[in-house]
Motif scaffolding. Sequence first.
Motif, PDB file in Angstrom:
ATOM      1  N   HIS A 175     -33.510 -50.882  33.166  1.00 61.47           N
ATOM      2  CA  HIS A 175     -33.988 -49.997  32.101  1.00 61.47           C
ATOM      3  C   HIS A 175     -35.508 -49.938  32.146  1.00 61.47           C
ATOM      4  N   GLU A 176     -36.036 -48.722  32.234  1.00 65.88           N
ATOM      5  CA  GLU A 176     -37.474 -48.474  32.188  1.00 65.88           C
ATOM      6  C   GLU A 176     -37.685 -47.191  31.409  1.00 65.88           C
ATOM      7  N   GLY A 177     -37.931 -47.296  30.114  1.00 62.01           N
ATOM      8  CA  GLY A 177     -38.064 -46.087  29.307  1.00 62.01           C
ATOM      9  C   GLY A 177     -38.539 -46.403  27.909  1.00 62.01           C
ATOM     10  N   SER A 178     -38.503 -45.381  27.050  1.00 63.21           N
ATOM     11  CA  SER A 178     -38.919 -45.523  25.657  1.00 63.21           C
ATOM     12  C   SER A 178     -37.749 -45.973  24.795  1.00 63.21           C
ATOM     13  N   VAL A 179     -38.069 -46.675  23.744  1.00 61.52           N
ATOM     14  CA  VAL A 179     -37.050 -47.062  22.776  1.00 61.52           C
ATOM     15  C   VAL A 179     -36.692 -45.829  21.942  1.00 61.52           C
ATOM     16  N   PRO A 180     -35.410 -45.484  21.840  1.00 57.78           N
ATOM     17  CA  PRO A 180     -35.021 -44.269  21.103  1.00 57.78           C
ATOM     18  C   PRO A 180     -35.207 -44.453  19.590  1.00 57.78           C
ATOM     19  N   LEU A 181     -36.197 -43.769  19.047  1.00 61.63           N
ATOM     20  CA  LEU A 181     -36.491 -43.849  17.614  1.00 61.63           C
ATOM     21  C   LEU A 181     -36.076 -42.542  16.957  1.00 61.63           C
ATOM     22  N   SER A 182     -35.404 -42.646  15.831  1.00 62.48           N
ATOM     23  CA  SER A 182     -34.795 -41.473  15.191  1.00 62.48           C
ATOM     24  C   SER A 182     -35.655 -40.858  14.101  1.00 62.48           C
ATOM     25  N   LYS A 183     -36.904 -41.316  13.968  1.00 62.87           N
ATOM     26  CA  LYS A 183     -37.779 -40.733  12.944  1.00 62.87           C
ATOM     27  C   LYS A 183     -39.168 -40.561  13.519  1.00 62.87           C
TER      28      LYS A 183
END
Length: 524
Positions: free
Chosen positions: A259-267
């Motif tokens: 995994h190499e990416g952004s943390v999925p944030l919903s706001k």
Amino acid sequence: MALPDLNFVLRGPDGLSLLIGPPFVGEPRTKVEKLPCSTIIFSDDGSRFAVSTTEKIVIYDSNLVKDICSFAVSSAVAISFSPCGTYIQSFQKASGDQKNFTIWNINTGVAVLLQSKKAFSKSSWPLIQFSQDETVACQLVTNEVHLFDAKDFSKGIVDRLRFPGIDGLQLSRAPPSHLATYVRENKGAPASVCIFSRLHLASSQPVARRSFFKASTANMMWNQGSTALLVVAHSDVDKTNKSYYGESRVHFLTTDGSHEGSVPLSKEGPVHDAQWSPTGKDFVVVYGFMPAKVTLFDTHCNPLFEFGTGSYNTVRWNPHGRFVCLAGFGNLPGDMAFWDRNTLKLLGTTKASCSVSSEWSSDGRYLMTATTMPRMQVDNGFKVFKYNGSLYFEKRIDKLYEVLWRPAVLGTYPDRPPSPSTVNGSEQGSQKGTMSAKATVKPAAYRPPHSSHTAAVRAQLFGEDPESSGELSKSALKNKKRRGKQKEKKEVPDSESVDMNAAVSELNEKLESVSVSPNSETRN
């Protein structure tokens, strides 16, 4: 076997005081008070603490409160213990050709490393990073990372990593298997974070890499076990003009490259805080415009639980990772919510306004907040809350600089679940977890000074009975009688209305008969 007492330190203008923490009755007992110092730190296991004065650094035994050794370092700006307490490093202001950065061996009293440094930054302290077992030490220098044998600094640099433009470094502590590096955004090139295997630095090939824009600084955090890395990247400028404080993002990388990416944030909005659980199995992120949203993620970056929204910008895990406190300090009102991580239930809520610092005790049952100088010049003091948010102790102090719990080795205190009363009354605890044991009283509405005449005025206008007095004024009585008579005239009984309708009908019939008879006679 009895558990050791909790201890905490208060530091003020007269020096430090070491006190015995909860549980206690009344005031906490004092082990030592007014010990002169300008800085204090504890070793990771809490067995020793070091203080700096204008003349030297002194190391004390925490149990006996007796000095063990001292080092001639005048006016140290910063001091730090190594994880096992073998070394202490100090930094002092540069003076001529004097080497102002030193690592001392506490057992022998010998300086094992001497260097000259021009500048000091709290964000880069300590300058030498140690692994948890003190087998590896590393240091960031211009365009390079130097590695040392922490058991024998006389060997000098045993390995190095050449990395042009490197601006940040973080060594995984347990185990010391990887290095994380950060390069800031520059001249249109994106910022980047790379993970290197410590045993294969010669190849200079990262095992994981993440590039991103909108980043002038980055905070890198390893989990327990050194399998994943959190990166909170921050930009000073928000080009969308939605936030005065700039933009921020959370990135997630694993050492196996899965995994190499952004943390999925919903706001949408800034990232206020992100912290790993001490277990290393999950982490919490506080993000979004106020009211901020709080989400729990696992090591695969999947959301596990939503804590809801609130005025939060701080996450505090207790040492065992069982309880987590969500709080809003700084420019926020100080709301605090205590959760049980295992059951994902809210244990209680409370408030600690104007708090500057917050920290869990080493047994994981108490959270202490403090209002300290120089940030707050008034209302200095500290508060101790239980894990469910109930206030345990509070004390005001005229001038308070710092408050610290004495740490302990993990396992010294058992990981205890909430008491049955807290579990059974978790919903009640969220209502009763206030700054005092008394229920919070809703403030009454503001009433102007002349409001005492309101009842009399309403009585004159509407004929209402005033609450403040038992008698009506003459004008009020007159108006009331007049309205009563008008009301009586309008209200007609049902029987009378029926008779009246019958009389009207009979009268109409007679009129019709009268009007018909003359016409009939004229025709005849």
